[in-house]
Scaffold this motif. Structure first.
Motif, PDB file in Angstrom:
ATOM      1  N   LEU A  40      37.139  36.123  47.340  1.00 21.24           N
ATOM      2  CA  LEU A  40      37.051  34.917  48.164  1.00 21.24           C
ATOM      3  C   LEU A  40      35.608  34.440  48.291  1.00 21.24           C
ATOM      4  O   LEU A  40      35.323  33.238  48.220  1.00 21.24           O
ATOM      5  CB  LEU A  40      37.640  35.176  49.553  1.00 21.24           C
ATOM      6  CG  LEU A  40      39.163  35.054  49.699  1.00 21.24           C
ATOM      7  CD1 LEU A  40      39.573  35.343  51.133  1.00 21.24           C
ATOM      8  CD2 LEU A  40      39.640  33.666  49.291  1.00 21.24           C
ATOM      9  N   GLU A  41      34.692  35.388  48.493  1.00 23.85           N
ATOM     10  CA  GLU A  41      33.274  35.022  48.606  1.00 23.85           C
ATOM     11  C   GLU A  41      32.775  34.393  47.310  1.00 23.85           C
ATOM     12  O   GLU A  41      32.015  33.427  47.319  1.00 23.85           O
ATOM     13  CB  GLU A  41      32.438  36.274  48.947  1.00 23.85           C
ATOM     14  CG  GLU A  41      32.644  36.783  50.366  1.00 23.85           C
ATOM     15  CD  GLU A  41      32.327  35.712  51.408  1.00 23.85           C
ATOM     16  OE1 GLU A  41      31.275  35.037  51.277  1.00 23.85           O
ATOM     17  OE2 GLU A  41      33.155  35.518  52.323  1.00 23.85           O
ATOM     18  N   HIS A  42      33.203  34.962  46.179  1.00 17.12           N
ATOM     19  CA  HIS A  42      32.803  34.415  44.886  1.00 17.12           C
ATOM     20  C   HIS A  42      33.320  32.985  44.718  1.00 17.12           C
ATOM     21  O   HIS A  42      32.585  32.095  44.261  1.00 17.12           O
ATOM     22  CB  HIS A  42      33.345  35.293  43.751  1.00 17.12           C
ATOM     23  CG  HIS A  42      33.179  34.683  42.392  1.00 17.12           C
ATOM     24  ND1 HIS A  42      32.011  34.782  41.658  1.00 17.12           N
ATOM     25  CD2 HIS A  42      34.021  33.919  41.638  1.00 17.12           C
ATOM     26  CE1 HIS A  42      32.144  34.119  40.527  1.00 17.12           C
ATOM     27  NE2 HIS A  42      33.355  33.586  40.484  1.00 17.12           N
ATOM     28  N   ILE A  43      34.578  32.764  45.082  1.00 13.40           N
ATOM     29  CA  ILE A  43      35.179  31.428  44.941  1.00 13.40           C
ATOM     30  C   ILE A  43      34.413  30.409  45.788  1.00 13.40           C
ATOM     31  O   ILE A  43      34.089  29.310  45.330  1.00 13.40           O
ATOM     32  CB  ILE A  43      36.675  31.473  45.324  1.00 13.40           C
ATOM     33  CG1 ILE A  43      37.455  32.232  44.243  1.00 13.40           C
ATOM     34  CG2 ILE A  43      37.244  30.067  45.514  1.00 13.40           C
ATOM     35  CD1 ILE A  43      38.907  32.500  44.590  1.00 13.40           C
ATOM     36  N   LYS A  44      34.104  30.789  47.029  1.00 10.82           N
ATOM     37  CA  LYS A  44      33.351  29.887  47.917  1.00 10.82           C
ATOM     38  C   LYS A  44      31.979  29.570  47.327  1.00 10.82           C
ATOM     39  O   LYS A  44      31.509  28.424  47.384  1.00 10.82           O
ATOM     40  CB  LYS A  44      33.194  30.522  49.303  1.00 10.82           C
ATOM     41  CG  LYS A  44      34.500  30.604  50.083  1.00 10.82           C
ATOM     42  CD  LYS A  44      34.303  31.369  51.392  1.00 10.82           C
ATOM     43  CE  LYS A  44      35.627  31.516  52.134  1.00 10.82           C
ATOM     44  NZ  LYS A  44      35.469  32.328  53.381  1.00 10.82           N
ATOM     45  N   SER A  45      31.351  30.574  46.746  1.00 11.19           N
ATOM     46  CA  SER A  45      30.026  30.386  46.150  1.00 11.19           C
ATOM     47  C   SER A  45      30.082  29.423  44.961  1.00 11.19           C
ATOM     48  O   SER A  45      29.229  28.539  44.821  1.00 11.19           O
ATOM     49  CB  SER A  45      29.470  31.747  45.704  1.00 11.19           C
ATOM     50  OG  SER A  45      28.286  31.584  44.957  1.00 11.19           O
ATOM     51  N   GLU A  46      31.110  29.573  44.104  1.00  6.61           N
ATOM     52  CA  GLU A  46      31.234  28.699  42.932  1.00  6.61           C
ATOM     53  C   GLU A  46      31.558  27.264  43.345  1.00  6.61           C
ATOM     54  O   GLU A  46      31.045  26.303  42.763  1.00  6.61           O
ATOM     55  CB  GLU A  46      32.325  29.243  41.985  1.00  6.61           C
ATOM     56  CG  GLU A  46      31.925  30.497  41.238  1.00  6.61           C
ATOM     57  CD  GLU A  46      30.682  30.298  40.379  1.00  6.61           C
ATOM     58  OE1 GLU A  46      30.694  29.410  39.507  1.00  6.61           O
ATOM     59  OE2 GLU A  46      29.692  31.024  40.607  1.00  6.61           O
ATOM     60  N   LEU A  47      32.408  27.103  44.348  1.00  7.22           N
ATOM     61  CA  LEU A  47      32.741  25.755  44.814  1.00  7.22           C
ATOM     62  C   LEU A  47      31.521  25.061  45.418  1.00  7.22           C
ATOM     63  O   LEU A  47      31.341  23.848  45.267  1.00  7.22           O
ATOM     64  CB  LEU A  47      33.883  25.814  45.845  1.00  7.22           C
ATOM     65  CG  LEU A  47      35.240  26.309  45.327  1.00  7.22           C
ATOM     66  CD1 LEU A  47      36.271  26.320  46.456  1.00  7.22           C
ATOM     67  CD2 LEU A  47      35.744  25.451  44.169  1.00  7.22           C
ATOM     68  N   ALA A  48      30.670  25.850  46.090  1.00  9.34           N
ATOM     69  CA  ALA A  48      29.450  25.291  46.687  1.00  9.34           C
ATOM     70  C   ALA A  48      28.497  24.766  45.609  1.00  9.34           C
ATOM     71  O   ALA A  48      27.705  23.858  45.859  1.00  9.34           O
ATOM     72  CB  ALA A  48      28.757  26.365  47.532  1.00  9.34           C
ATOM     73  N   LYS A  49      28.596  25.319  44.397  1.00 14.46           N
ATOM     74  CA  LYS A  49      27.760  24.859  43.271  1.00 14.46           C
ATOM     75  C   LYS A  49      28.356  23.626  42.587  1.00 14.46           C
ATOM     76  O   LYS A  49      27.777  23.104  41.638  1.00 14.46           O
ATOM     77  CB  LYS A  49      27.604  25.968  42.231  1.00 14.46           C
ATOM     78  CG  LYS A  49      26.901  27.220  42.730  1.00 14.46           C
ATOM     79  CD  LYS A  49      26.951  28.298  41.637  1.00 14.46           C
ATOM     80  CE  LYS A  49      26.391  29.622  42.136  1.00 14.46           C
ATOM     81  NZ  LYS A  49      26.555  30.700  41.126  1.00 14.46           N
ATOM     82  N   GLY A  50      29.536  23.201  43.045  1.00 12.15           N
ATOM     83  CA  GLY A  50      30.199  22.062  42.406  1.00 12.15           C
ATOM     84  C   GLY A  50      31.089  22.462  41.254  1.00 12.15           C
ATOM     85  O   GLY A  50      31.566  21.606  40.494  1.00 12.15           O
TER      86      GLY A  50
END
Length: 607
Positions: A417-427
């Protein structure tokens, strides 16, 4: 194999035997020895003559006291779960020959589950087939001989070894695994299978006159590209240009790994043969629109293109030089085309493939036909398949893919989940692939419909689609522009380009073939973006997934897939896993080369 007797022809059909080598490779499962056993031995079966005395019924068993005439001693026959015929067959005073497993019980020998036999003194081959073993043995004796096997490509010594495996004197395969089997027989069986398979492929290969012999020059198109082609792309184009210059209609498979740039090869052929007309057919509307947009960008100015996919149905196909579309093309009156290209043909249905066959085979002259696929097959299989069609391989990737593959379980979900949030934050975008659309009592993983609530409650920009969704292509198109998380089944497996997709999560990864996993993983990092593939599994046994995670080479993965799923048949034009080969292994490259030399088959590039 010449069969004049209609009864024999019917028997061969029932057995699925079409060639002499098919018959030679139908080995006895074991040999039934009906020679009288002179004295009892607890480690073997016995054949004896006896006279029944009386029955003794016990829970779930029938005991019959008997006098063994062969050994001149009393014995006991034991039947577990006896049937009514046992009481009639082994009635008092019945004198019989029986075969049974021996067991010592105190001072008395017991014959376990004895069977009455009528032939004494023979060693009878037993076959696992729908027919009686004696009938199969008669066919073997009638048709299988040294001369016939030598005519199939075996040496005199190899033919003799293969014949020995059918002879009772060798006791059957199980009894003679070592040393005769491994030293002499195994290599012959592998070679016989390879010869048999290649000859069947040769019979399927037919040549047709080409509609047109085309002298094409791809150089202007290649020079106009905004990037440099790989050597493999150039070689594939050269192969096709050489093919279409001939008077025989070409049949070639262009096999390239995920992201190797097959599309530009297709467009190079379109540009090179103009003003001759070409058709390119692809499996999905999204892919057709994607290639159409790329074609308009790269093909020369004024090149007349037509798109037939989804709601876009160009009607004036006569004036088009290049036609790009989905299976919808098969249901239209098409103008004459000299080159037909199909991407991932095996993804079309049976009816659609039949229509495609008519498209490329009407009349005496045929168009040149090229099939493109991103599903690699191992070198050994392609060497065989090259007997039927020619191959070109595109193994080089225009840019290095940077994909990290990890195997994860329930305990890793918080980190995911943390990884997904991080990737979405990068666009970037994320895809989560579920094995099923609806809930199933027999399936341990969440289905797409069960899992969607979790993601929709916590994230915005969530798009959902699956194979039966009529709007799936519109959903994928909208997701590519505006989405953040895509929840889907394997519908995203086929060549769809999602340039911002950095992460794919595959739920229940151990349930999928490695080729499918490779195709799914290939959706990320398509433009050089750092990619991540997470294989979510509940299973502790992860050897297959671990090996998959260590390479992104589709051809190496094809070898792995065969290692875990066995060999397959390519007779229908597509690799189908199963039990087509019993002895031949996919790393027996030298055996294929030897078989092709014996049959005088020309070597192709795949060799």
């Amino acid at each position: 194999m010449q069969v004049n007797d209609p009864k024999d022809a019917s028997s061969f059909k029932k057995l699925g035997i079409k060639t002499l080598l098919d018959l030679a490779l139908l080995l006895p499962h074991h040999f039934d020895n009906t020679t009288i056993t002179p004295e009892p031995d607890s480690l073997s079966e016995a054949v004896v003559s006896l006279t029944c005395k009386g029955h003794s019924r016990r829970p779930k068993a029938l005991y019959v006291d008997a006098w063994c005439d062969t050994w001149e001693m009393p014995v006991v026959l034991v039947f577990f779960h006896p049937k009514p015929f046992h009481f009639a067959q082994f009635k008092p005073n019945a004198t019989l020959h029986v075969k049974a497993k021996l067991q010592r019980f105190g001072s008395i020998w017991q014959l376990i589950q004895p069977k009455v036999i009528t032939k004494i003194g023979d060693i009878i081959p037993q076959y696992k087939t729908p027919m009686r073993s004696s009938s199969v043995a008669n066919l073997v004796a009638k048709y299988l001989n040294q001369e016939g096997l030598e005519n199939e490509g075996l040496s005199s010594q190899e033919a003799a070894i293969l014949l020995k495996l059918h002879e009772p004197s060798h006791g059957g395969i199980k009894a003679h695994q070592e040393p005769f089997f491994s030293t002499h027989a195994l290599g012959v069986l592998k070679l016989a299978e390879a010869l048999n398979h290649l000859q069947k492929l040769m019979k399927k290969r037919r040549s047709f006159k080409a509609q047109a012999s085309i002298k094409a020059n791809p150089k202007p198109f290649i020079d106009s590209l905004p990037y440099k082609l790989t050597d493999d792309q150039r070689l594939a184009i050269e192969d096709i240009i050489k093919d279409i210059s001939g008077k025989v209609a070409a049949r070639r498979v262009v096999m390239g790994d995920v992201g190797c740039g097959k599309t530009v090869v297709m467009l190079a052929i379109m540009a090179s043969i103009a003003p001759k007309r070409s058709i390119l057919m692809v499996p999905t509307t999204v892919l057709a629109a994607q290639i159409f947009a790329q074609a308009k960008e790269l093909l020369p100015e004024g090149f007349k293109l037509a798109l037939v996919a989804g709601k876009e149905r160009e009607k004036d196909l006569e004036s088009a030089v290049g036609i790009i579309g989905t299976h919808a093309l098969l249901y239209m009156d098409l103008p004459k085309c000299d080159v037909v290209m199909v991407d991932e043909q095996h993804r079309f249905g049976t009816k659609q493939r039949d229509l495609l066959h008519k498209l490329v085979s009407d009349g005496e002259a045929h168009p040149h036909f090229f099939q493109f696929t991103a599903t690699p097959i191992p070198r050994t299989l392609s060497m065989m398949h090259a007997t039927l069609v020619q191959y070109s391989f595109i193994k080089q990737i225009p840019f290095k893919k940077d994909i990290t593959t990890k195997i994860i379980g329930k305990n890793d979900f918080a980190k995911l989940l943390e990884h997904i949030k991080s990737e979405l934050a990068k666009g970037n975008q994320v895809a989560i692939i579920y094995p099923l659309t609806q809930e199933s009592e027999t399936h341990e993983y969440q289905s797409l419909e069960e899992g969607r609530c979790f993601w929709e409650e916590r994230f915005d920009g969530v798009f959902v689609t699956h194979g039966k969704d009529r709007e799936k292509e519109a959903v994928l198109e909208e997701f590519a522009k505006n989405g953040k998380i895509l929840l889907a089944t394997t519908v995203v497996e086929v060549g769809i380009s999602l340039s911002k997709l950095s992460t794919i999560v595959i739920v229940g990864a151990e349930r999928m073939g490695l080729a499918t996993l490779h195709q799914l993983r290939g959706r990320v990092s398509r433009t050089g973006l750092k990619g991540y593939c997470f294989l979510f599994t509940y299973k502790n046994s992860r050897e297959r997934l671990s090996e998959f995670a260590q390479t992104t080479d589709g051809f190496a993965i094809a070898e792995l897939d065969l290692k875990y799923r066995q060999g397959g048949s390519v007779l229908d034009g597509a690799v189908q896993h199963g039990d087509a080969f019993k002895w031949f292994e996919m790393d027996d490259v030298e055996i294929v080369q030897s078989a092709k030399e014996r049959l005088g088959i020309q070597a192709f590039a795949s060799d």
